[in-house]
Design a protein around this motif. Sequence first.
Motif, short mmCIF file in Angstrom:
data_model
loop_
_atom_site.label_atom_id
_atom_site.label_comp_id
_atom_site.label_asym_id
_atom_site.label_seq_id
_atom_site.Cartn_x
_atom_site.Cartn_y
_atom_site.Cartn_z
N LEU A 173 34.79 49.69 41.78
CA LEU A 173 34.78 48.24 41.78
C LEU A 173 36.20 47.71 41.60
O LEU A 173 37.00 48.31 40.87
N ASP A 174 36.49 46.59 42.23
CA ASP A 174 37.79 45.96 42.09
C ASP A 174 37.92 45.40 40.67
O ASP A 174 37.09 44.57 40.25
N PRO A 175 38.92 45.83 39.90
CA PRO A 175 39.02 45.41 38.49
C PRO A 175 39.09 43.89 38.30
O PRO A 175 38.42 43.34 37.43
N ARG A 176 39.92 43.21 39.10
CA ARG A 176 40.07 41.76 38.92
C ARG A 176 38.79 41.02 39.27
O ARG A 176 38.37 40.09 38.57
N ASN A 177 38.17 41.40 40.37
CA ASN A 177 36.93 40.74 40.78
C ASN A 177 35.82 40.98 39.76
O ASN A 177 35.05 40.07 39.42
N PHE A 178 35.75 42.21 39.24
CA PHE A 178 34.73 42.52 38.25
C PHE A 178 34.97 41.72 36.97
O PHE A 178 34.03 41.17 36.39
#
Length: 222
Positions: A173-178
Amino acid sequence: MTLNMAAITVDLVLLTIRQAELRVLLIRRGIPPFEGQWALPGGFVHDDEDLDAAAIRELREETGVDPSAGHLEQLATYGTPGRDPRGRVVTVAYLALLPDLPAPVAGSDAAHAEWRPVDEPDLAFDHRRILTDGLERARAKLEYTPLATAFCPPEFTVADLRLVYETVWHTTLDPRNFHRKVTSAEDFIEATGHSVTRDRGRPAQLFRRGPATLLHPPLLRP
């Protein structure tokens, strides 16, 4: 043991995350039937207890922790004739999501107990089917409930929580989006006011589970 009448058992799908891998608690059976094979922990329901009480008792006996340390729910009932060679046995399966736990101690009918990878292929009875159903239930519920926090300690970082989703969903998962999704979800997680520094990195904010029972909107699986 030969059974002359229908019997009821409880079986437990106990899931945790250890060393960034989703694991299930399995026992190696020490008695027939299926002696020497891996199986889900469980046992017969006592005459003086209901199903939930039997599941809680087995959970405590197999892990040494109280159910309040994680999440426990009824999964499904399995009663296919012949599922147990000893006779007619109906089992009620429970799903438990738990934070990382110490090495388990084998019960009275087990030669060994171990946290094993969830893809263990050859399980006794119909336990592979039960485990598969439990895994799908867990993966689905992480989309629309805050139960991912059941795998976490009381205080955790967003990175810790992301690792849960990546491990259970077997994805990246994309860290910023999550971070944006989980911190904007109403009542999902709450800041504790504390932070932690790991591996000489920047301090990371600590959170705890909030009061939400459903996530709005759901965290959709990739």
